[in-house]
Design an enzyme around this catalytic site. Sequence first.
Site, PDB file in Angstrom:
ATOM      1  N   LYS A 203       0.858  -1.185   0.000  1.00 23.40           N
ATOM      2  CA  LYS A 203       0.000   0.000   0.000  1.00 23.40           C
ATOM      3  C   LYS A 203       0.896   1.237   0.000  1.00 23.40           C
ATOM      4  O   LYS A 203       1.662   1.462   0.940  1.00 23.40           O
ATOM      5  CB  LYS A 203      -0.919   0.007   1.213  1.00 23.40           C
ATOM      6  CG  LYS A 203      -1.863   1.200   1.256  1.00 23.40           C
ATOM      7  CD  LYS A 203      -2.785   1.135   2.464  1.00 23.40           C
ATOM      8  CE  LYS A 203      -3.714   2.330   2.526  1.00 23.40           C
ATOM      9  NZ  LYS A 203      -4.604   2.290   3.706  1.00 23.40           N
ATOM     10  N   LYS A 255      -2.267  -1.614  -3.596  1.00 26.22           N
ATOM     11  CA  LYS A 255      -3.102  -0.417  -3.578  1.00 26.22           C
ATOM     12  C   LYS A 255      -2.202   0.816  -3.644  1.00 26.22           C
ATOM     13  O   LYS A 255      -1.241   0.888  -2.874  1.00 26.22           O
ATOM     14  CB  LYS A 255      -3.941  -0.394  -2.295  1.00 26.22           C
ATOM     15  CG  LYS A 255      -4.838   0.826  -2.129  1.00 26.22           C
ATOM     16  CD  LYS A 255      -5.576   0.776  -0.804  1.00 26.22           C
ATOM     17  CE  LYS A 255      -6.449   2.006  -0.623  1.00 26.22           C
ATOM     18  NZ  LYS A 255      -7.167   2.008   0.672  1.00 26.22           N
TER      19      LYS A 255
END
Length: 330
Positions: A203, A255
């Site tokens: 992320k 992400k």
Amino acid sequence: MHTPAPSNSRSHRPRRLRSSPAMRRLVAETRLHPANLVLPVFVREGIDEPRPITSMPGVMQHTLESVRPLAAEAAEAGLGGIMLFGVPAERDPLGSAAADPNGILNLAIRAVADEVGGELVVQSDLCLDEFTSHGHCGLLDDAGRVDNDATLESYARMAVAQAEAGAELLGLSGMMDGQVAVVREALDAAGHIDTAILAYAAKYASAFYGPFREAVDSQLQGDRRSYQQDPANRREGLREALLDLDEGADIVMVKPAMSYLDVLSDVARVSTVPVWAYQVSGEAAMIEAAAQNGWIDREGAIRESLVSIARAGADTVLSYFALEAAAWWR
């Protein structure tokens, strides 16, 4: 003067397989199905009706009542799951509402599990950022830095509360070192051995989260670059995923999706568990804004963006377009 093509050139004509919509559909290398899509949903405490999110056209903050029919619609559409985010009315430095059985996120989990449990995988975001008054994903120490290990204790409590509320899959999005192992241990100790863990393994500290912060009414002070990944680093994304796999993650995720397709591809090549990706708020907002200005074809851009994420290696995509895309691919 036109020079005729060599006689044998007709044996290499890739265009033959692009000759019609039916032919292109027949030979498509990447296919999406509604079950490959997960719908992120925001449930806000203290509102009487769904509230539009200005920077995310078509996306709402829902009430405990309005999230039920939305979940039913997602199940009817054949989506793979629904990911729930809670927006509390009150926050404190410890994010106390996150582990409260009567906190908004846990109440939303119960409502959705009651509505569609067994038809749709009920998923929940496991992070403190929506619940803390400072907006960080963890607890702060005396110097104002995020305390990794103290935060893990809070995550463990959150995990048990969410599992008890009915979440089948917990989305660990806080990017604390060791979070998967600690949450797995807490779940097992509490008897929730079948509750699965989705690790937001890679992320990145991205500029594309902006609209999400409106969606959760973020109170962030500063930035999250000390614990989310540096966008300049590719190998680090793979390292993070391998660590989460070693700790027992059932699914790993990259992400955002759009700017990190290389990282997604790296992770997909080595992962022994499903690999997901999140088409985040800023990605969706850019498509919407460009389409509203007449600069791009909206449906075409959504389709292409989702296919590109799957083509890079994602088995499942979290997307705010999930419901309407499901209708296209159903």
